[in-house]
Design a protein around this motif. Structure first.
Motif, mmCIF file in Angstrom:
data_model
loop_
_atom_site.group_PDB
_atom_site.id
_atom_site.type_symbol
_atom_site.label_atom_id
_atom_site.label_comp_id
_atom_site.label_asym_id
_atom_site.label_seq_id
_atom_site.Cartn_x
_atom_site.Cartn_y
_atom_site.Cartn_z
ATOM 1 N N PRO A 378 0.808 -1.230 0.000
ATOM 2 C CA PRO A 378 0.000 0.000 0.000
ATOM 3 C C PRO A 378 0.836 1.273 0.000
ATOM 4 O O PRO A 378 0.437 2.269 -0.605
ATOM 5 C CB PRO A 378 -0.831 -0.126 1.273
ATOM 6 N N GLY A 379 1.985 1.268 0.692
ATOM 7 C CA GLY A 379 2.795 2.473 0.730
ATOM 8 C C GLY A 379 3.278 2.890 -0.643
ATOM 9 O O GLY A 379 3.210 4.064 -1.019
ATOM 10 N N GLU A 380 3.770 1.915 -1.422
ATOM 11 C CA GLU A 380 4.245 2.221 -2.771
ATOM 12 C C GLU A 380 3.102 2.693 -3.660
ATOM 13 O O GLU A 380 3.279 3.565 -4.510
ATOM 14 C CB GLU A 380 4.896 0.983 -3.385
ATOM 15 N N ALA A 381 1.931 2.114 -3.467
ATOM 16 C CA ALA A 381 0.781 2.536 -4.263
ATOM 17 C C ALA A 381 0.414 3.982 -3.978
ATOM 18 O O ALA A 381 0.100 4.754 -4.890
ATOM 19 C CB ALA A 381 -0.408 1.626 -3.982
ATOM 20 N N VAL A 382 0.435 4.354 -2.698
ATOM 21 C CA VAL A 382 0.124 5.749 -2.325
ATOM 22 C C VAL A 382 1.145 6.698 -2.934
ATOM 23 O O VAL A 382 0.791 7.737 -3.514
ATOM 24 C CB VAL A 382 0.080 5.892 -0.790
ATOM 25 N N ILE A 383 2.430 6.348 -2.814
ATOM 26 C CA ILE A 383 3.470 7.222 -3.351
ATOM 27 C C ILE A 383 3.315 7.377 -4.863
ATOM 28 O O ILE A 383 3.374 8.487 -5.397
ATOM 29 C CB ILE A 383 4.869 6.660 -3.015
ATOM 30 N N ASN A 385 0.604 6.517 -6.974
ATOM 31 C CA ASN A 385 -0.692 6.952 -7.502
ATOM 32 C C ASN A 385 -1.109 8.321 -7.006
ATOM 33 O O ASN A 385 -1.706 9.106 -7.748
ATOM 34 C CB ASN A 385 -1.774 5.924 -7.147
ATOM 35 N N VAL A 386 -0.822 8.616 -5.742
ATOM 36 C CA VAL A 386 -1.251 9.889 -5.168
ATOM 37 C C VAL A 386 -0.186 10.962 -5.364
ATOM 38 O O VAL A 386 -0.442 12.015 -5.950
ATOM 39 C CB VAL A 386 -1.583 9.731 -3.671
ATOM 40 N N LEU A 387 1.029 10.707 -4.856
ATOM 41 C CA LEU A 387 2.096 11.702 -5.007
ATOM 42 C C LEU A 387 2.424 11.931 -6.480
ATOM 43 O O LEU A 387 2.689 13.069 -6.890
ATOM 44 C CB LEU A 387 3.346 11.250 -4.246
ATOM 45 N N GLY A 388 2.402 10.855 -7.282
ATOM 46 C CA GLY A 388 2.692 11.011 -8.704
ATOM 47 C C GLY A 388 1.714 11.947 -9.381
ATOM 48 O O GLY A 388 2.103 12.816 -10.173
ATOM 49 N N THR A 389 0.427 11.789 -9.081
ATOM 50 C CA THR A 389 -0.593 12.677 -9.652
ATOM 51 C C THR A 389 -0.396 14.108 -9.173
ATOM 52 O O THR A 389 -0.494 15.068 -9.960
ATOM 53 C CB THR A 389 -1.997 12.187 -9.284
ATOM 54 N N LEU A 390 -0.108 14.263 -7.877
ATOM 55 C CA LEU A 390 0.113 15.597 -7.315
ATOM 56 C C LEU A 390 1.309 16.274 -7.960
ATOM 57 O O LEU A 390 1.246 17.461 -8.327
ATOM 58 C CB LEU A 390 0.309 15.474 -5.802
ATOM 59 N N ASN A 391 2.405 15.545 -8.106
ATOM 60 C CA ASN A 391 3.606 16.126 -8.722
ATOM 61 C C ASN A 391 3.342 16.580 -10.151
ATOM 62 O O ASN A 391 3.756 17.675 -10.565
ATOM 63 C CB ASN A 391 4.738 15.095 -8.728
ATOM 64 N N LEU A 392 2.656 15.750 -10.916
ATOM 65 C CA LEU A 392 2.394 16.083 -12.309
ATOM 66 C C LEU A 392 1.449 17.288 -12.405
ATOM 67 O O LEU A 392 1.604 18.144 -13.286
ATOM 68 C CB LEU A 392 1.798 14.876 -13.029
ATOM 69 N N VAL A 600 -3.819 14.828 2.492
ATOM 70 C CA VAL A 600 -2.885 14.146 1.598
ATOM 71 C C VAL A 600 -1.496 14.112 2.217
ATOM 72 O O VAL A 600 -0.772 13.103 2.124
ATOM 73 C CB VAL A 600 -2.862 14.823 0.209
ATOM 74 N N GLN A 601 -1.111 15.214 2.897
ATOM 75 C CA GLN A 601 0.196 15.244 3.565
ATOM 76 C C GLN A 601 0.289 14.142 4.624
ATOM 77 O O GLN A 601 1.294 13.426 4.714
ATOM 78 C CB GLN A 601 0.424 16.611 4.219
ATOM 79 N N ARG A 602 -0.764 13.980 5.429
ATOM 80 C CA ARG A 602 -0.755 12.923 6.442
ATOM 81 C C ARG A 602 -0.696 11.535 5.803
ATOM 82 O O ARG A 602 -0.029 10.625 6.309
ATOM 83 C CB ARG A 602 -1.999 13.046 7.342
ATOM 84 N N LEU A 603 -1.393 11.368 4.681
ATOM 85 C CA LEU A 603 -1.365 10.084 3.980
ATOM 86 C C LEU A 603 0.044 9.770 3.470
ATOM 87 O O LEU A 603 0.531 8.647 3.610
ATOM 88 C CB LEU A 603 -2.355 10.114 2.801
ATOM 89 N N LEU A 604 0.716 10.769 2.912
ATOM 90 C CA LEU A 604 2.065 10.542 2.392
ATOM 91 C C LEU A 604 3.040 10.227 3.522
ATOM 92 O O LEU A 604 3.942 9.393 3.371
ATOM 93 C CB LEU A 604 2.533 11.759 1.595
ATOM 94 N N GLU A 605 2.857 10.874 4.652
ATOM 95 C CA GLU A 605 3.717 10.572 5.802
ATOM 96 C C GLU A 605 3.504 9.131 6.268
ATOM 97 O O GLU A 605 4.467 8.423 6.588
ATOM 98 C CB GLU A 605 3.422 11.553 6.938
ATOM 99 N N ALA A 606 2.263 8.686 6.282
ATOM 100 C CA ALA A 606 1.974 7.312 6.671
ATOM 101 C C ALA A 606 2.572 6.333 5.662
ATOM 102 O O ALA A 606 3.103 5.278 6.031
ATOM 103 C CB ALA A 606 0.460 7.103 6.781
ATOM 104 N N ALA A 607 2.500 6.691 4.374
ATOM 105 C CA ALA A 607 3.051 5.820 3.336
ATOM 106 C C ALA A 607 4.559 5.687 3.476
ATOM 107 O O ALA A 607 5.117 4.600 3.301
ATOM 108 C CB ALA A 607 2.686 6.365 1.954
ATOM 109 N N ARG A 608 5.213 6.787 3.814
ATOM 110 C CA ARG A 608 6.672 6.740 3.990
ATOM 111 C C ARG A 608 7.068 5.929 5.224
ATOM 112 O O ARG A 608 8.130 5.310 5.253
ATOM 113 C CB ARG A 608 7.233 8.153 4.077
ATOM 114 N N GLU A 643 10.959 14.463 0.994
ATOM 115 C CA GLU A 643 9.846 15.292 1.431
ATOM 116 C C GLU A 643 9.461 16.258 0.327
ATOM 117 O O GLU A 643 10.307 16.806 -0.379
ATOM 118 C CB GLU A 643 10.239 16.090 2.691
ATOM 119 N N VAL A 644 8.164 16.454 0.160
ATOM 120 C CA VAL A 644 7.651 17.387 -0.839
ATOM 121 C C VAL A 644 6.680 18.332 -0.159
ATOM 122 O O VAL A 644 5.669 17.897 0.401
ATOM 123 C CB VAL A 644 6.928 16.648 -1.992
ATOM 124 N N ALA A 645 6.990 19.623 -0.193
ATOM 125 C CA ALA A 645 6.072 20.600 0.385
ATOM 126 C C ALA A 645 4.847 20.709 -0.492
ATOM 127 O O ALA A 645 4.958 20.895 -1.701
ATOM 128 C CB ALA A 645 6.770 21.963 0.490
#
Length: 649
Positions: A378-383, A385-392, A600-608, A643-645
């Protein structure tokens, strides 16, 4: 005896045929004298000269025109015509020689016409009889099959089969009563009502559909009628390939995915894309995947100025780049192809790509999609699918991309798995960003700045993708089964990849910003019914309680982690129609960006951190409909991500 003759060397076969032609030249001369004199003829005197001239003249002419270079077993209309031309030339050459012999008593002038005609009949008959004699061996030893369709395509298919010993054509089937009862190259045309009898009599194992110009509805009707027969049903290439003569037995293929669905495909509407992609710089992420690669193919046909192929898999990127490169070269197109190795989790790299190439349209298809695999990681999926979309999305806003289209999934609706939950969060991120009046990542942005149009397109399963059940079922059927299905009641919405991608492009072209499009995929399909259809269309029978002696059984393995029995396409109850009848506009709730970014920030922290329980809790906060029940204490080990602000609030 046939095997012995066919095993002779080519030179030996040529000598035998030349000897046969010499004999036929003498026989035709004898027949010409006999018919002309109206009595059995025995040559005397100068008449022997006419007998000597016939083979001495015929063999060089035949050799010169290449009649002895042809492969005897492939004799057809073209060979008969070539024989006719050779005999005609022989007749013209015979004319002055016979005139020279007129000074000798007993040689009639009518021989000039009569002997070449008889010679042509004998030579053509020998070729046809030889072909039939060899073909009879094929009918005895080859796999018996029928061709459905006695038109041009059927005849050309029969011609393609005549050169192989693998299959024996035992008949044609056609619904046209004017064709029924007739023959094509000696093979009878049967009515459909006789099909079962013919299949049983000749133990037919394959039926080839030679109806490439038939409508989808007509093909479905034919397939439904043939489905009850214990035969493998296969299809042909297009009419253009058949007409060109490039078709071989290897080109006969299993029924395509539209045939498995048994419904009309999506109608093409090129007017929807008029000017949307032509001459523009387009980026596709996940370009090497099943959806991404088809996106690239269809976008390329719209003649963009530049197509950026972005993928983190080197081999997948190489494959699609090489394919499109060859296609572009063959079509003489001036499109620029740029392969980019990049992970969407790398914000700096995405921004550098946007800075260097200034994409105007982005299609975001990069995601982890395999439900059980994502459930275990699940952590890799969050990074991803979620962070990837946010970054793009951040890069798109920063560099003024006109349109951003997210490829989503029906599993985002009331998800029971991590994959669906992460895709719903990706949708929410874009919905929230679309509602912002300014770029929330840029302190200097103002309402007058250029705004990216974010849109999402949600659809169900696609047939033929790398994770689709169709390739799995085909492999299992080829291996003799069993075919594995998770649950007897599980149903899914299905589309073919080209259909889904076509509608994604149409939806992206009509997007105004913040749109969540849902594709109308027709009625859901039971997976077990799809499995049964594939088994029967392959010529096997299903082994179940009603037929315990069937060929292939179906094994139910149980739902995997995170899987549903039934999928949905809408969360809300207020869908709206669009300009396209197969595209629906959904109106679904989302939270404003400040709150969305915090969650989303809390989710990414949990994923990491890799703590599964923390990830699940964060997912539930963002997606109220998420109904997973993970085992306590399980963790997901992932590499620590930079980390991504997120944004200012």
């Amino acid at each position: 005896m046939q095997e012995t003759i066919l095993s002779w060397s080519r030179s030996r076969k040529r000598m035998v045929v030349m000897a046969l032609d010499a004999v036929l030249a003498l026989v035709s001369m004898w027949l010409a004298f006999t018919l002309r004199l109206d009595a059995l003829h025995w040559p005397m005197g100068a008449e022997w000269l006419a007998y000597a001239v016939a083979p001495a003249l015929a063999l060089p002419v035949f050799f010169r025109l290449g009649l002895y270079k042809a492969i005897f077993r492939y004799t057809g209309v073209a060979s008969i015509l070539a024989t006719g031309r050779a005999v005609a030339l022989y007749g013209f050459a015979l004319c002055p020689l016979v005139w020279l012999l007129f000074h000798w008593e007993g040689i009639p002038r009518s021989l000039i016409v009569l002997q070449p005609l008889l010679f042509l009949i004998l030579v053509a008959s020998s070729r046809a009889l030889g072909w039939q004699w060899i073909a009879s061996r094929t009918r005895l030893l080859g796999t018996p099959l029928l061709i459905y369709g006695a038109g041009i395509a059927g005849a050309q298919t029969a011609a393609a089969l005549s050169g192989t010993h693998d299959y024996a054509l035992v008949g044609f089937v056609d619904d046209d009563l004017q064709k029924v009862g007739r023959t094509i190259n000696g093979v009878k045309v049967h009515a459909y009502a006789e099909t079962a009898v013919v299949v049983a009599r000749y133990r037919v194992t394959d039926i080839l559909l030679a109806v490439p110009s038939a409508t989808r509805q007509r093909r479905n009707q034919i397939i439904e009628r043939l489905q009850s027969l214990p035969v493998r049903i296969r299809s042909l290439p297009g009419l253009a390939d058949l007409a060109s003569g490039r078709v071989t037995v290897d080109d006969f293929r299993d029924l395509d995915l539209d045939d498995l669905l048994g419904r009309e495909p999506v109608a093409s509407r090129p007017d929807f894309l008029a000017g949307a992609l032509a001459g523009r710089v387009v980026m596709v992420t996940g370009a090497g995947g099943s959806i991404g690669s088809e996106l690239c193919r269809q976008i390329a046909r719209e003649a963009p100025s530049t197509l950026l192929l972005v993928d983190h898999s080197e081999y997948s990127l190489y494959k699609i780049h090489h394919e499109l490169e060859q296609w572009a070269l063959g079509g003489g197109l001036g499109m620029t192809l740029v392969p980019v190795l990049c992970s969407v989790c790398n914000l700096q790299r995405l921004e550098s790509i946007c800075e260097a190439h200034s994409p105007q349209v982005i299609y975001h298809a990069a995601a982890y999609k395999h439900v059980p695999m994502v459930e275990s990681n699940p952590g890799e999926a969050v990074i991803n699918n979620v962070l990837g979309t946010l970054n793009l999305a951040r890069a798109a806003l920063k560099w003024g991309v006109d349109s951003f289209v997210l490829v989503s999934t029906d599993k985002a609706v009331r998800p029971t798995n991590v994959m669906g939950a992460t895709k719903r969060i990706a949708e929410q991120i874009l919905q929230s960003l679309a509602a912002c009046e300014t770029d929330p990542f840029d302190e200097r942005s103002s309402s007058s700045g250029k705004k990216t149009r974010f849109s999402m397109v949600r659809f169900g399963n696609v047939l033929g993708s790398s994770g689709s059940v169709v390739p799995l079922f085909r492999a299992q059927i080829a291996n003799g089964g069993p075919v594995t299905v998770t649950d007897p009641e599980v149903t899914r919405y299905f589309m073919t990849i080209p259909e889904a991608v076509q509608l994604v492009l149409y939806a992206g072209a009509m997007a105004r910003g913040g749109d969540l499009f849902v594709l109308d995929m027709g009625a859901p399909v039971k997976i077990v019914d799809l499995a049964k259809r594939m088994i029967t269309l392959s010529g096997r029978t299903v082994r179940d309680e009603f037929r315990p002696t069937g060929d292939i059984g179906i094994a139910f393995t149980g739902l995997r982690a995170g899987e549903k029995r039934f999928e949905e396409l809408l969360i809300g109850d207020n869908p709206m129609p669009t300009e396209h009848p197969r595209i629906i506009l959904a109106r679904e709730e989302f939270v404003e960006w400040p709150l969305c970014s915090q969650r989303v920030q809390r989710l990414l922290e949990a994923a990491r951190s890799g703590e599964r329980d923390a990830i699940v809790d964060a997912l539930r906060t963002l997606v109220p409909g998420y109904m997973a029940r993970p085992a306590a204490g399980r963790t997901d080990t992932v590499a620590q991500q930079p980390e991504v602000a997120l944004a200012r609030h």
